[in-house]
Design a protein around this motif. Structure first.
Motif, PDB file in Angstrom:
ATOM      1  N   PRO A  36       0.837  -1.212   0.000  1.00 43.04           N
ATOM      2  CA  PRO A  36       0.000   0.000   0.000  1.00 43.04           C
ATOM      3  C   PRO A  36       0.868   1.256   0.000  1.00 43.04           C
ATOM      4  CG  PRO A  36      -0.639  -1.520   1.765  1.00 43.04           C
ATOM      5  CD  PRO A  36       0.698  -1.952   1.267  1.00 43.04           C
ATOM      6  N   TRP A  37       0.571   2.191  -0.923  1.00 38.14           N
ATOM      7  CA  TRP A  37       1.212   3.496  -0.801  1.00 38.14           C
ATOM      8  C   TRP A  37       0.207   4.492  -0.246  1.00 38.14           C
ATOM      9  CZ3 TRP A  37      -0.576   7.674  -3.629  1.00 38.14           C
ATOM     10  CH2 TRP A  37      -1.205   7.446  -4.858  1.00 38.14           C
ATOM     11  N   SER A  38       0.742   5.467   0.500  1.00 43.94           N
ATOM     12  CA  SER A  38      -0.066   6.424   1.254  1.00 43.94           C
ATOM     13  C   SER A  38      -1.019   5.705   2.208  1.00 43.94           C
ATOM     14  CB  SER A  38      -0.852   7.353   0.324  1.00 43.94           C
ATOM     15  OG  SER A  38      -1.368   8.470   1.032  1.00 43.94           O
ATOM     16  N   PRO A  39      -0.507   4.769   3.029  1.00 43.26           N
ATOM     17  CA  PRO A  39      -1.388   4.031   3.945  1.00 43.26           C
ATOM     18  C   PRO A  39      -2.054   4.922   4.990  1.00 43.26           C
ATOM     19  CG  PRO A  39       0.902   3.623   4.487  1.00 43.26           C
ATOM     20  CD  PRO A  39       0.898   4.360   3.182  1.00 43.26           C
ATOM     21  N   LEU A  40      -1.474   6.073   5.249  1.00 44.62           N
ATOM     22  CA  LEU A  40      -2.068   7.022   6.206  1.00 44.62           C
ATOM     23  C   LEU A  40      -2.743   8.193   5.495  1.00 44.62           C
ATOM     24  CD1 LEU A  40       0.695   7.082   8.970  1.00 44.62           C
ATOM     25  CD2 LEU A  40      -1.417   5.755   8.906  1.00 44.62           C
ATOM     26  N   HIS A  41      -2.963   8.044   4.179  1.00 44.41           N
ATOM     27  CA  HIS A  41      -3.667   9.046   3.381  1.00 44.41           C
ATOM     28  C   HIS A  41      -3.030  10.430   3.568  1.00 44.41           C
ATOM     29  CE1 HIS A  41      -7.036   9.510   0.676  1.00 44.41           C
ATOM     30  NE2 HIS A  41      -7.398  10.622   1.272  1.00 44.41           N
ATOM     31  N   SER A  42      -1.718  10.473   3.249  1.00 40.93           N
ATOM     32  CA  SER A  42      -0.929  11.716   3.364  1.00 40.93           C
ATOM     33  C   SER A  42      -0.954  12.289   4.774  1.00 40.93           C
ATOM     34  CB  SER A  42      -1.426  12.757   2.352  1.00 40.93           C
ATOM     35  OG  SER A  42      -1.301  12.274   1.024  1.00 40.93           O
ATOM     36  N   GLY A  43      -1.052  11.414   5.762  1.00 44.97           N
ATOM     37  CA  GLY A  43      -1.019  11.850   7.159  1.00 44.97           C
ATOM     38  C   GLY A  43      -2.375  12.127   7.751  1.00 44.97           C
ATOM     39  N   LEU A  44      -3.425  12.136   6.935  1.00 43.04           N
ATOM     40  CA  LEU A  44      -4.763  12.456   7.435  1.00 43.04           C
ATOM     41  C   LEU A  44      -5.203  11.464   8.504  1.00 43.04           C
ATOM     42  CD1 LEU A  44      -7.239  14.326   7.080  1.00 43.04           C
ATOM     43  CD2 LEU A  44      -8.133  12.670   5.437  1.00 43.04           C
ATOM     44  N   LEU A  45      -4.901  10.178   8.294  1.00 45.53           N
ATOM     45  CA  LEU A  45      -5.308   9.149   9.245  1.00 45.53           C
ATOM     46  C   LEU A  45      -4.399   9.099  10.470  1.00 45.53           C
ATOM     47  CD1 LEU A  45      -6.186   6.313   6.702  1.00 45.53           C
ATOM     48  CD2 LEU A  45      -7.764   7.821   7.911  1.00 45.53           C
ATOM     49  N   ALA A  46      -3.310   9.861  10.434  1.00 44.68           N
ATOM     50  CA  ALA A  46      -2.408   9.922  11.582  1.00 44.68           C
ATOM     51  C   ALA A  46      -2.602  11.202  12.392  1.00 44.68           C
ATOM     52  CB  ALA A  46      -0.958   9.818  11.124  1.00 44.68           C
ATOM     53  N   GLY A  47      -3.642  11.983  12.040  1.00 40.14           N
ATOM     54  CA  GLY A  47      -3.938  13.194  12.797  1.00 40.14           C
ATOM     55  C   GLY A  47      -3.150  14.406  12.379  1.00 40.14           C
ATOM     56  N   VAL A  48      -2.726  14.454  11.104  1.00 39.63           N
ATOM     57  CA  VAL A  48      -1.907  15.587  10.670  1.00 39.63           C
ATOM     58  C   VAL A  48      -2.663  16.912  10.762  1.00 39.63           C
ATOM     59  CG1 VAL A  48      -2.507  15.364   8.211  1.00 39.63           C
ATOM     60  CG2 VAL A  48      -0.325  16.401   8.882  1.00 39.63           C
ATOM     61  N   LEU A  49      -3.971  16.889  10.503  1.00 40.34           N
ATOM     62  CA  LEU A  49      -4.747  18.130  10.589  1.00 40.34           C
ATOM     63  C   LEU A  49      -4.859  18.589  12.033  1.00 40.34           C
ATOM     64  CD1 LEU A  49      -7.603  17.471   8.000  1.00 40.34           C
ATOM     65  CD2 LEU A  49      -5.463  18.711   7.690  1.00 40.34           C
ATOM     66  N   ARG A  50      -5.038  17.632  12.943  1.00 41.56           N
ATOM     67  CA  ARG A  50      -5.093  17.983  14.359  1.00 41.56           C
ATOM     68  C   ARG A  50      -3.768  18.577  14.813  1.00 41.56           C
ATOM     69  NH1 ARG A  50      -5.571  13.132  16.293  1.00 41.56           N
ATOM     70  NH2 ARG A  50      -3.324  12.939  16.639  1.00 41.56           N
ATOM     71  N   ASP A  51      -2.663  17.943  14.360  1.00 41.51           N
ATOM     72  CA  ASP A  51      -1.350  18.440  14.746  1.00 41.51           C
ATOM     73  C   ASP A  51      -1.084  19.820  14.174  1.00 41.51           C
ATOM     74  OD1 ASP A  51      -0.947  16.172  16.151  1.00 41.51           O
ATOM     75  OD2 ASP A  51       0.514  15.277  14.793  1.00 41.51           O
ATOM     76  N   GLU A  52      -1.562  20.053  12.939  1.00 38.90           N
ATOM     77  CA  GLU A  52      -1.385  21.379  12.337  1.00 38.90           C
ATOM     78  C   GLU A  52      -2.102  22.441  13.159  1.00 38.90           C
ATOM     79  OE1 GLU A  52       0.306  22.622   9.826  1.00 38.90           O
ATOM     80  OE2 GLU A  52       1.271  20.734   9.293  1.00 38.90           O
ATOM     81  N   ARG A  53      -3.298  22.108  13.595  1.00 41.14           N
ATOM     82  CA  ARG A  53      -4.055  23.084  14.400  1.00 41.14           C
ATOM     83  C   ARG A  53      -3.352  23.361  15.722  1.00 41.14           C
ATOM     84  NH1 ARG A  53      -8.569  20.139  12.355  1.00 41.14           N
ATOM     85  NH2 ARG A  53      -8.617  18.843  14.225  1.00 41.14           N
ATOM     86  N   ARG A  54      -2.668  22.345  16.263  1.00 42.25           N
ATOM     87  CA  ARG A  54      -1.965  22.514  17.531  1.00 42.25           C
ATOM     88  C   ARG A  54      -0.557  23.077  17.347  1.00 42.25           C
ATOM     89  NH1 ARG A  54      -3.337  16.641  20.317  1.00 42.25           N
ATOM     90  NH2 ARG A  54      -5.581  16.977  20.653  1.00 42.25           N
ATOM     91  N   GLY A  55      -0.134  23.222  16.087  1.00 37.67           N
ATOM     92  CA  GLY A  55       1.195  23.749  15.828  1.00 37.67           C
ATOM     93  C   GLY A  55       2.299  22.749  16.090  1.00 37.67           C
ATOM     94  N   VAL A  56       1.963  21.450  15.987  1.00 35.05           N
ATOM     95  CA  VAL A  56       2.940  20.402  16.260  1.00 35.05           C
ATOM     96  C   VAL A  56       3.687  20.067  14.978  1.00 35.05           C
ATOM     97  CG1 VAL A  56       3.276  18.010  16.963  1.00 35.05           C
ATOM     98  CG2 VAL A  56       1.576  19.436  18.131  1.00 35.05           C
ATOM     99  N   ARG A  57       5.008  19.978  15.050  1.00 41.33           N
ATOM    100  CA  ARG A  57       5.837  19.562  13.922  1.00 41.33           C
ATOM    101  C   ARG A  57       6.400  18.192  14.208  1.00 41.33           C
ATOM    102  NH1 ARG A  57      11.203  19.491  12.437  1.00 41.33           N
ATOM    103  NH2 ARG A  57      11.617  19.775  10.206  1.00 41.33           N
ATOM    104  N   ARG A  58       6.156  17.239  13.286  1.00 38.76           N
ATOM    105  CA  ARG A  58       6.675  15.884  13.477  1.00 38.76           C
ATOM    106  C   ARG A  58       8.183  15.893  13.254  1.00 38.76           C
ATOM    107  NH1 ARG A  58       2.978  11.986  14.034  1.00 38.76           N
ATOM    108  NH2 ARG A  58       0.805  12.556  13.625  1.00 38.76           N
ATOM    109  N   THR A  59       8.919  15.449  14.194  1.00 37.30           N
ATOM    110  CA  THR A  59      10.369  15.471  14.124  1.00 37.30           C
ATOM    111  C   THR A  59      10.915  14.081  13.851  1.00 37.30           C
ATOM    112  OG1 THR A  59      10.615  15.020  16.487  1.00 37.30           O
ATOM    113  CG2 THR A  59      10.402  17.328  15.826  1.00 37.30           C
TER     114      THR A  59
END
Length: 241
Positions: A209-232
């Motif tokens: 599978p490619w994009s198994p997390l749907h470009s991060g959507l299923l990993a909470g990327v939008l939530r993290d963006e709202r919180r100002g979190v940067r994945r390191t």
């Protein structure tokens, strides 16, 4: 880390495969190397890339980044199952894209130079080429296997009937054919379950599978963006562990 055989082949790969599409473009080389090292330390032995990655300005850049990492030694190449892809236009001149025997020959040589290795473990057709006969494609791939430049052949973005057509043509030529198919597949994108998954099961083709997390959507990327979190890199390494 859990390992499994890739399709019906004897090749053992980690169930987690490290995709590298953003290396060199959105991820600087030094950070990309840290991610690769963290993955290897966590037991991930499967790295996937493509000759096109780095587009539109620098196609081939990602392979170069990975090649520089492999060249650092320390058993990196020996411990890595290396996968790349062929098909995409690498220039504006005729025969700089597609799956003609000529382009496949030129593309694999270019990938080997950028990856700084003498062979590619899994050489994947990035898309279907409807203008090139399967007999021509398999003849070209068979030559590369015989020359020791590739070990296994895979596909990406194929429909179910493309898998069947590819395998039946390979069978007629007494060739193993495809060992894997890389498809867009996750909890939100499940179209491949209609025909691709049944065809892959029928022919013993492993599914990547490619994009198994749907470009991060299923990993909470939008939530993290709202919180100002940067994945390191540290968080990525922790997730791998």
């Amino acid at each position: 880390m859990e390992y499994t055989q890739l399709g019906r082949s004897g090749l053992r790969v980690s169930r987690l495969c490290l995709g590298t599409m953003n290396f060199g473009v959105h991820t600087e080389e030094a950070e990309a190397h840290r991610i690769l090292d963290a993955a290897l330390d966590a037991g991930v032995n499967f790295v996937d890339t493509a000759d096109l990655y780095g587009w539109p300005e620098h196609p081939g850049l990602t392979e170069t980044v990975i090649g520089n990492w492999l060249a650092r030694g320390g058993g990196r190449r020996e411990r890595t199952v290396l996968a790349t892809k062929v098909y995409s236009d690498m220039g504006d001149w005729p025969n700089e894209g597609g799956l003609s025997a000529l382009h496949i020959r030129r593309a694999v040589e270019a990938s080997l130079r950028r990856l700084r290795t003498d062979h590619i473990d899994l050489y994947q057709m990035h898309h279907v080429d409807r203008s090139t006969p399967w007999d021509e494609i398999w003849q070209a791939m068979d030559v590369l296997v015989t020359q020791g430049k590739i070990v296994y052949v895979g596909s990406s973005n194929f429909a179910g009937w493309h898998l069947a057509e590819a395998q039946e043509t390979a069978r007629a030529r007494h060739l193993p054919g495809l060992v894997s198919e890389q498809s867009h597949y996750n909890l939100l994108e499940r179209t491949v379950e209609l025909e691709v998954v049944p065809a892959a099961r029928r022919y013993g083709i492993g599914l990547l599978p490619w994009s198994p997390l749907h470009s991060g959507l299923l990993a909470g990327v939008l939530r993290d963006e709202r919180r100002g979190v940067r994945r390191t890199v540290a968080r990525a390494a922790a997730a791998l562990a």
